[in-house]
Design a protein around this motif. Sequence first.
Motif, PDB file in Angstrom:
ATOM      1  N   ARG A   1       5.744   0.314 -10.631  1.00  0.00           N
ATOM      2  CA  ARG A   1       3.956   0.510 -10.130  1.00  0.00           C
ATOM      3  C   ARG A   1       3.045  -0.221 -10.288  1.00  0.00           C
ATOM      4  NH1 ARG A   1       4.798   5.484  -5.819  1.00  0.00           N
ATOM      5  NH2 ARG A   1       7.057   5.410  -5.180  1.00  0.00           N
ATOM      6  N   ILE A   2       2.397  -1.369 -10.328  1.00  0.00           N
ATOM      7  CA  ILE A   2       1.710  -2.567 -10.848  1.00  0.00           C
ATOM      8  C   ILE A   2       0.264  -2.621  -9.702  1.00  0.00           C
ATOM      9  CG2 ILE A   2       0.732  -4.164 -11.986  1.00  0.00           C
ATOM     10  CD1 ILE A   2       3.858  -4.687 -13.014  1.00  0.00           C
ATOM     11  N   PRO A   3      -0.522  -1.138 -10.757  1.00  0.00           N
ATOM     12  CA  PRO A   3      -1.333  -2.044  -8.909  1.00  0.00           C
ATOM     13  C   PRO A   3      -2.329  -2.895  -9.060  1.00  0.00           C
ATOM     14  CG  PRO A   3      -2.469  -0.834 -11.635  1.00  0.00           C
ATOM     15  CD  PRO A   3      -0.735  -1.037 -11.620  1.00  0.00           C
ATOM     16  N   ALA A   4      -2.813  -3.305  -8.278  1.00  0.00           N
ATOM     17  CA  ALA A   4      -3.425  -4.922  -8.373  1.00  0.00           C
ATOM     18  C   ALA A   4      -4.684  -4.130  -7.888  1.00  0.00           C
ATOM     19  CB  ALA A   4      -3.070  -5.068  -6.286  1.00  0.00           C
ATOM     20  N   ASP A   5      -5.429  -5.635  -9.171  1.00  0.00           N
ATOM     21  CA  ASP A   5      -6.887  -5.597  -9.341  1.00  0.00           C
ATOM     22  C   ASP A   5      -7.496  -6.016  -8.654  1.00  0.00           C
ATOM     23  OD1 ASP A   5      -6.627  -8.363  -9.212  1.00  0.00           O
ATOM     24  OD2 ASP A   5      -6.006  -8.452 -11.826  1.00  0.00           O
ATOM     25  N   ASP A   6      -8.972  -6.203  -8.100  1.00  0.00           N
ATOM     26  CA  ASP A   6     -10.217  -6.628  -7.943  1.00  0.00           C
ATOM     27  C   ASP A   6      -9.605  -7.937  -7.239  1.00  0.00           C
ATOM     28  OD1 ASP A   6     -11.513  -4.024  -8.051  1.00  0.00           O
ATOM     29  OD2 ASP A   6     -13.214  -5.267  -9.824  1.00  0.00           O
TER      30      ASP A   6
ATOM     31  N   VAL B   1      -0.214  -1.758  -4.712  1.00  0.00           N
ATOM     32  CA  VAL B   1       0.344  -2.009  -5.994  1.00  0.00           C
ATOM     33  C   VAL B   1       1.965  -3.016  -5.675  1.00  0.00           C
ATOM     34  CG1 VAL B   1       0.037   0.523  -6.544  1.00  0.00           C
ATOM     35  CG2 VAL B   1       2.006  -0.307  -5.089  1.00  0.00           C
ATOM     36  N   PHE B   2       1.925  -3.785  -7.078  1.00  0.00           N
ATOM     37  CA  PHE B   2       3.308  -4.726  -7.304  1.00  0.00           C
ATOM     38  C   PHE B   2       4.432  -3.727  -7.484  1.00  0.00           C
ATOM     39  CE2 PHE B   2      -0.604  -7.403  -7.160  1.00  0.00           C
ATOM     40  CZ  PHE B   2      -0.387  -8.717  -6.470  1.00  0.00           C
TER      41      PHE B   2
ATOM     42  N   THR C   1       0.803  -1.629  -0.037  1.00  0.00           N
ATOM     43  CA  THR C   1       0.105   0.129  -0.389  1.00  0.00           C
ATOM     44  C   THR C   1       0.758   2.044   0.104  1.00  0.00           C
ATOM     45  OG1 THR C   1      -1.738  -1.067   1.102  1.00  0.00           O
ATOM     46  CG2 THR C   1      -1.944   0.878   1.593  1.00  0.00           C
ATOM     47  N   LEU C   2       1.040   1.900  -0.884  1.00  0.00           N
ATOM     48  CA  LEU C   2       1.530   3.145  -0.965  1.00  0.00           C
ATOM     49  C   LEU C   2       0.749   4.218  -1.347  1.00  0.00           C
ATOM     50  CD1 LEU C   2       4.957   1.728  -3.256  1.00  0.00           C
ATOM     51  CD2 LEU C   2       4.468   2.639  -0.588  1.00  0.00           C
TER      52      LEU C   2
ATOM     53  N   PHE D   1      -7.789   2.270 -10.209  1.00  0.00           N
ATOM     54  CA  PHE D   1      -6.838   1.806 -10.395  1.00  0.00           C
ATOM     55  C   PHE D   1      -6.085   1.864 -11.996  1.00  0.00           C
ATOM     56  CE2 PHE D   1      -6.335  -1.960 -13.566  1.00  0.00           C
ATOM     57  CZ  PHE D   1      -5.933  -2.664 -13.203  1.00  0.00           C
ATOM     58  N   LEU D   2      -7.698   2.514 -13.022  1.00  0.00           N
ATOM     59  CA  LEU D   2      -7.579   2.902 -14.464  1.00  0.00           C
ATOM     60  C   LEU D   2      -6.218   4.021 -13.745  1.00  0.00           C
ATOM     61  CD1 LEU D   2      -7.645   2.778 -17.716  1.00  0.00           C
ATOM     62  CD2 LEU D   2      -9.555   4.151 -17.081  1.00  0.00           C
ATOM     63  N   GLN D   3      -5.898   4.964 -13.392  1.00  0.00           N
ATOM     64  CA  GLN D   3      -5.307   5.629 -13.004  1.00  0.00           C
ATOM     65  C   GLN D   3      -3.881   5.531 -13.484  1.00  0.00           C
ATOM     66  OE1 GLN D   3      -5.373   9.078 -13.939  1.00  0.00           O
ATOM     67  NE2 GLN D   3      -3.125   8.165 -14.381  1.00  0.00           N
ATOM     68  N   GLN D   4      -3.757   4.560 -11.973  1.00  0.00           N
ATOM     69  CA  GLN D   4      -2.418   3.779 -11.287  1.00  0.00           C
ATOM     70  C   GLN D   4      -2.135   3.011 -12.757  1.00  0.00           C
ATOM     71  OE1 GLN D   4      -0.839   3.878  -8.608  1.00  0.00           O
ATOM     72  NE2 GLN D   4      -1.900   6.060  -8.519  1.00  0.00           N
ATOM     73  N   ALA D   5      -3.133   2.462 -13.124  1.00  0.00           N
ATOM     74  CA  ALA D   5      -2.557   1.375 -14.428  1.00  0.00           C
ATOM     75  C   ALA D   5      -2.260   2.822 -16.024  1.00  0.00           C
ATOM     76  CB  ALA D   5      -3.843   0.468 -14.697  1.00  0.00           C
ATOM     77  N   THR D   6      -2.273   3.181 -16.151  1.00  0.00           N
ATOM     78  CA  THR D   6      -2.304   4.310 -17.059  1.00  0.00           C
ATOM     79  C   THR D   6      -0.372   4.287 -16.748  1.00  0.00           C
ATOM     80  OG1 THR D   6      -4.273   5.652 -17.873  1.00  0.00           O
ATOM     81  CG2 THR D   6      -2.672   6.500 -18.328  1.00  0.00           C
ATOM     82  N   ASN D   7      -0.296   4.777 -15.715  1.00  0.00           N
ATOM     83  CA  ASN D   7       1.123   5.592 -14.934  1.00  0.00           C
ATOM     84  C   ASN D   7       2.291   4.173 -14.697  1.00  0.00           C
ATOM     85  OD1 ASN D   7      -0.164   8.629 -14.193  1.00  0.00           O
ATOM     86  ND2 ASN D   7      -0.747   7.228 -12.138  1.00  0.00           N
TER      87      ASN D   7
END
Length: 697
Positions: free
Chosen positions: A464-469, A447-448, A441-442, A589-595
Amino acid sequence: MSTTGIELKTRRRGLAEAVELMSSMRFAITLLVMIAIAAIIGTIMQQDRAMPDYVNQFGPFWFEVFRKIGLYTVYSAWWFLLILGFLIVSTSLCIARNAPKFLRDMRSWRDAVREESLRNFHHRTEWTAPLAMVPLAQQTASRLVDAGYRTKMVDKPGGVLVAAKKGAANKFGYIFAHTAIIVILLGGLLDSNLPIRFQEWFMGKTPYAGTGLISAIAPQHRLGLGNPTFRGNTMIPEGQASDTALLQQADGVLVQDLPFTIELKKFIIDFYTTGMPKLFASEVVIRDHETGKTFPATIKVNQPLIYRGVAVYQSSFDDGGSKLKLTGWPMTGTGDKSFAIDGEVGTSTELKQGADTYAVEWSGFRPFNVENTSQNNDARAVAKGKSFEEQFAQTLSQHTGSAAKNAGNKELKNVGPSVQYKLRDKTGQAREFLNYMQPVTLEGHEVFLAGVRANPSDPFSFMRIPADDEHGVREWMRLRAALADPALRAEAARRYAARALPPGDASGTLATQLQESAAKTLAIFAGDGNQGGYLAVSKFLERIPAAEQEKAATVFMKMLNGAMWELWQAARARDGAAPVTPTETHGRFLQQATNALSDSFFYGAPVFLALDDFKEIKASVLQVTRSPGKKVVYVGCLLLVLGIFSMFYIRERRVWVWVKPAPDGGTHALMAMSTQRKTLDFEREFDDLKNKLPQSA
């Protein structure tokens, strides 16, 4: 005088001058200063590290310069040993020149003194006694003996001299102190690698620079049981044994055979809450090769095992070949199918990706990691007044950075296991990766962390790969593959235009233009074979006039976010998955995924390996030493203590009493007293004798 005689005399004079120089105080001080400088260098610069570490630290040029002058092994460098040798010779000559003088002076009573000389002493006194000359001399000698002096009576013309001395052992202090220096230096030379150098010079021993089983290493690379001194390391995984130690050399290693086998039964480690080791110990079984005797032992830090003249210290710990199970995900192309891969720390696994073959070199595994997981401000917050390029550069640096940037914060937490490996291509080039098993958790998001670095001396930068559901990386990998698929990008652009416009405008010219703009936005971000992500966006917007860049960036990012949402839905629809509900959680999640997708263009790997399961195997790193010079150094230290005590706490005092008949009857006595160091104690002792000696019996 012949020419030969002159040459011989000149040669003798030169030799005498050389001996005078080498035995002088200034020469010894110069050598001690050089040793002190070398010790400072050896303290500042870490010694006996692997040579590639020094190359990374200093660069090729200075690495070679420092290697030639031996700064990586200061205490075994030829010039350092030469300085020690010169200091031994210098101190030995000093003792040889001065010790006989000291011994003669200690035995001497200095009874050749004259009455006139005694009158020139600062500490003197005179008195007249009614006793005869000889009885007064005997009485004076007796009272000096009572005061702790040794005395001697010497007949002189017209009188008797009573010579007394105390504390002559003070001279032993100088002899002991100088001898201690020689003994300590000899002990240091015994524990240096000089015996190993001797075997390399005259017995054909050479370091081994290859790889393979230790048992298969040739005899010229091995040191026998008779080697008098060594200091090496041995790494033993749990359940395994070792009967050798490796001695690190500049161009390889030497294998030192041990007189016993060390079997590691269990390695014990305990940690502080900060993640620093609090305790580590090795439970071992020792088997003597000569007698077959076996016995258990526990080796702890500062509690070594000493057996057969060999000391075994607990040095550190390492991975002993932990078994790893991982899932691989492609990071290039339009595929998103995972695959299983197994690994073992310390080995290599072949990995095929399309037409390319890679070697995965498993270099490390940690069962838990204590990291700083404190939250800070939004990483995407951009300061006002910065250019668009600076804003994107800041965004990139914030999202591709250390996993623990906030070193000042103290919110430490165990974030679980991690695996470290190198991915080497067919040309031999490699990048190193560090992946955490569990999401962290950051900034309020799970995130992974996927770390990467190109050089061992560099810190890891983390994607930082976001964790999904499902608390995994499946959805992000689906989105990554969709971004690389032109057909899915076109479908996402169509969906975006249809959703953004009213139903009546969904098929007109405006819809077509909006669809083309969305497709172009996704294509720019995807890179299409070139550098993608925010950097590609920044370069694209550089072509827009500066006054319009900020507005254009706002429009671009809004369109990118909408198109990425539709791309995600299109990818799920292709795979037969239900659409994602538009919630705040999915939006984050989508914002983190785009980053993370932007950062992935810097990841530089064809696959991402996620750790699924492991079987940890610990290994203990033991330092094995034989140091015969240690006892010699202890003797030298004892001599040094005795010498310093003798010099500072034993004071030499001399007393002379000249007894002769007085002109007007009775006997006249003249006493003089001297010492090397005049102190208050000496003054009091002189006053005591001045009052005690003239007293009548």
